[in-house]
Design an enzyme around this catalytic site. Sequence first.
Site, mmCIF file in Angstrom:
data_model
loop_
_atom_site.group_PDB
_atom_site.id
_atom_site.type_symbol
_atom_site.label_atom_id
_atom_site.label_comp_id
_atom_site.label_asym_id
_atom_site.label_seq_id
_atom_site.Cartn_x
_atom_site.Cartn_y
_atom_site.Cartn_z
ATOM 1 N N LYS A 13 48.476 15.057 49.973
ATOM 2 C CA LYS A 13 48.346 16.459 49.548
ATOM 3 C C LYS A 13 48.759 17.414 50.682
ATOM 4 O O LYS A 13 49.533 18.336 50.483
ATOM 5 C CB LYS A 13 46.890 16.762 49.142
ATOM 6 C CG LYS A 13 46.369 15.898 48.009
ATOM 7 C CD LYS A 13 44.941 16.254 47.623
ATOM 8 C CE LYS A 13 43.903 15.966 48.688
ATOM 9 N NZ LYS A 13 43.730 14.535 49.020
ATOM 10 N N ARG A 87 37.618 19.995 43.602
ATOM 11 C CA ARG A 87 37.393 18.555 43.514
ATOM 12 C C ARG A 87 36.107 18.188 42.815
ATOM 13 O O ARG A 87 35.673 17.038 42.879
ATOM 14 C CB ARG A 87 37.525 17.816 44.832
ATOM 15 C CG ARG A 87 36.965 18.451 45.971
ATOM 16 C CD ARG A 87 37.536 18.186 47.288
ATOM 17 N NE ARG A 87 37.627 16.968 47.972
ATOM 18 C CZ ARG A 87 38.457 16.843 49.007
ATOM 19 N NH1 ARG A 87 39.268 17.798 49.337
ATOM 20 N NH2 ARG A 87 38.478 15.752 49.694
ATOM 21 N N ARG A 126 47.223 7.625 60.298
ATOM 22 C CA ARG A 126 47.361 9.088 60.377
ATOM 23 C C ARG A 126 46.896 9.615 61.731
ATOM 24 O O ARG A 126 45.923 9.146 62.300
ATOM 25 C CB ARG A 126 46.541 9.776 59.283
ATOM 26 C CG ARG A 126 46.622 11.314 59.424
ATOM 27 C CD ARG A 126 46.082 12.062 58.236
ATOM 28 N NE ARG A 126 44.690 11.746 57.979
ATOM 29 C CZ ARG A 126 44.052 12.067 56.864
ATOM 30 N NH1 ARG A 126 44.692 12.712 55.902
ATOM 31 N NH2 ARG A 126 42.800 11.732 56.691
ATOM 32 N N ARG A 172 34.802 8.247 50.949
ATOM 33 C CA ARG A 172 35.644 9.313 50.380
ATOM 34 C C ARG A 172 36.383 8.804 49.138
ATOM 35 O O ARG A 172 36.542 9.541 48.166
ATOM 36 C CB ARG A 172 36.641 9.836 51.423
ATOM 37 C CG ARG A 172 36.009 10.918 52.303
ATOM 38 C CD ARG A 172 36.722 11.091 53.620
ATOM 39 N NE ARG A 172 38.114 11.430 53.486
ATOM 40 C CZ ARG A 172 39.052 11.055 54.346
ATOM 41 N NH1 ARG A 172 38.750 10.322 55.386
ATOM 42 N NH2 ARG A 172 40.289 11.436 54.171
HETATM 43 P P1 AP5 Z 1 47.893 13.464 54.120
HETATM 44 O O1 AP5 Z 1 48.955 14.437 53.734
HETATM 45 O O2 AP5 Z 1 47.050 13.773 55.319
HETATM 46 O O3 AP5 Z 1 46.973 13.111 52.836
HETATM 47 P P2 AP5 Z 1 45.836 13.983 52.126
HETATM 48 O O4 AP5 Z 1 45.962 13.734 50.651
HETATM 49 O O5 AP5 Z 1 45.912 15.396 52.589
HETATM 50 O O6 AP5 Z 1 44.558 13.217 52.665
HETATM 51 P P3 AP5 Z 1 43.200 13.794 53.247
HETATM 52 O O7 AP5 Z 1 42.521 12.657 53.953
HETATM 53 O O8 AP5 Z 1 43.433 15.053 54.039
HETATM 54 O O9 AP5 Z 1 42.459 14.132 51.929
HETATM 55 P P4 AP5 Z 1 40.962 14.346 51.741
HETATM 56 O O10 AP5 Z 1 40.980 14.935 50.383
HETATM 57 O O11 AP5 Z 1 40.122 13.159 51.936
HETATM 58 O O12 AP5 Z 1 40.549 15.308 52.969
HETATM 59 P P5 AP5 Z 1 40.318 16.877 53.089
HETATM 60 O O13 AP5 Z 1 40.753 17.301 54.425
HETATM 61 O O14 AP5 Z 1 40.830 17.585 51.891
HETATM 62 O O15 AP5 Z 1 48.615 12.042 54.318
HETATM 63 C C1 AP5 Z 1 47.886 10.939 54.785
HETATM 64 C C2 AP5 Z 1 48.757 10.118 55.758
HETATM 65 O O16 AP5 Z 1 49.853 9.588 55.038
HETATM 66 C C3 AP5 Z 1 49.367 10.926 56.909
HETATM 67 O O17 AP5 Z 1 49.449 10.091 58.048
HETATM 68 C C4 AP5 Z 1 50.777 11.274 56.423
HETATM 69 O O18 AP5 Z 1 51.694 11.420 57.507
HETATM 70 C C5 AP5 Z 1 51.095 10.038 55.577
HETATM 71 N N1 AP5 Z 1 51.935 10.351 54.432
HETATM 72 C C6 AP5 Z 1 51.759 11.362 53.538
HETATM 73 N N2 AP5 Z 1 52.707 11.340 52.597
HETATM 74 C C7 AP5 Z 1 53.501 10.266 52.909
HETATM 75 C C8 AP5 Z 1 54.641 9.692 52.298
HETATM 76 N N3 AP5 Z 1 55.171 10.228 51.187
HETATM 77 N N4 AP5 Z 1 55.194 8.588 52.862
HETATM 78 C C9 AP5 Z 1 54.664 8.035 53.974
HETATM 79 N N5 AP5 Z 1 53.584 8.533 54.625
HETATM 80 C C10 AP5 Z 1 53.009 9.632 54.072
HETATM 81 O O19 AP5 Z 1 38.720 16.945 53.020
HETATM 82 C C11 AP5 Z 1 37.942 16.440 54.083
HETATM 83 C C12 AP5 Z 1 36.461 16.634 53.762
HETATM 84 O O20 AP5 Z 1 36.164 18.050 53.647
HETATM 85 C C13 AP5 Z 1 35.967 16.037 52.440
HETATM 86 O O21 AP5 Z 1 35.644 14.668 52.569
HETATM 87 C C14 AP5 Z 1 34.740 16.913 52.173
HETATM 88 O O22 AP5 Z 1 33.657 16.550 52.967
HETATM 89 C C15 AP5 Z 1 35.205 18.297 52.618
HETATM 90 N N6 AP5 Z 1 35.846 19.054 51.539
HETATM 91 C C16 AP5 Z 1 37.144 19.505 51.529
HETATM 92 N N7 AP5 Z 1 37.398 20.170 50.390
HETATM 93 C C17 AP5 Z 1 36.248 20.123 49.659
HETATM 94 C C18 AP5 Z 1 35.902 20.612 48.365
HETATM 95 N N8 AP5 Z 1 36.776 21.265 47.595
HETATM 96 N N9 AP5 Z 1 34.643 20.381 47.921
HETATM 97 C C19 AP5 Z 1 33.735 19.730 48.688
HETATM 98 N N10 AP5 Z 1 34.010 19.226 49.909
HETATM 99 C C20 AP5 Z 1 35.256 19.433 50.393
HETATM 100 MG MG MG Z 2 44.647 16.642 53.707
#
Ligand code: AP5
Ligand code: MG
Length: 218
Positions: A13, A87, A126, A172
């Site tokens: 994402k 989410r 990552r 997660r």
């Molecule tokens: P990346 O782009 O980082 O993936 P992502 O989908 O953004 O993964 P996240 O871990 O950030 O998602 P998440 O939803 O768990 O975390 P968030 O920060 O939102 O890509 C991942 C890896 O793959 C990278 O190394 C990248 O380089 C590689 N990659 C990507 N695309 C690729 C491709 N096409 N080919 C090859 N490699 C690729 O949330 C964190 C925490 O915050 C949550 O657990 C929760 O506690 C809290 N939180 C956030 N939002 C909310 C909400 N709305 N409600 C409640 N709690 C929330």
């Molecule tokens: Mg992310």
Amino acid sequence: MRIILLGAPGSGKGTVAKRLTAYDGSVQISTGDMLRSEVQQDTPLGLKALKFMVAGNLVPDELILEIIATRFELNPPSGFLLDGFPRTIPQATALDAMFARLGIQLDLVANLVVPEDVILDRLSNRRTCSNTACQEIYNLKSNPPGAGDTCRKCGSLVIQRADETVEAVTRRLQVYRSTTEPLVEYYTRTGQLLVVKDLKTDDVAASIIRAAGAHACI
Ligand code: AP5
Ligand code: MG
């Protein structure tokens, strides 16, 4: 573009949001990035959120809804990529109500579908820029950081996120399946869902741009 990016942790994402930002200037609104910035600044919100985040649990809806309402009402973006929000079903219904109040029309909801073995490999490799104003995303295999583990954009050190432990990633993914995945059905019913199964970022971005463009022409 006015888009929601849906998908499991590690589905890409954040990576595709940054790519789409470069395409048309729409802003990435990542609740995860916003929370990590609050945590690093030791704000009251950051202190409340930290324990949920490190354990891989969702932060309570009311905290997240406050962040989003503030972002949209104080500084309404014309184009946006919502990354990691909504989410939960209550977050989605609150977002619908906010959009209706502000007269915002969503283009589509892109659901990034990636096999679990690919997700686990991506997350274990990552690295993220430690500068919370940057938070550029790297991958040791597919997109490595600069020399000496530094960010190629701002020069800060790249790190592993605090929620990158095996336990937190497992949690997660569980939370995603139980609490976030029901949004797929929610947005299928509203007719706004685009399923994206491409695995290369270029292809993911192209599929979204094509669908958003087609939608805008209707
Ligand atoms: P990346 O782009 O980082 O993936 P992502 O989908 O953004 O993964 P996240 O871990 O950030 O998602 P998440 O939803 O768990 O975390 P968030 O920060 O939102 O890509 C991942 C890896 O793959 C990278 O190394 C990248 O380089 C590689 N990659 C990507 N695309 C690729 C491709 N096409 N080919 C090859 N490699 C690729 O949330 C964190 C925490 O915050 C949550 O657990 C929760 O506690 C809290 N939180 C956030 N939002 C909310 C909400 N709305 N409600 C409640 N709690 C929330
Ligand atoms: Mg992310």
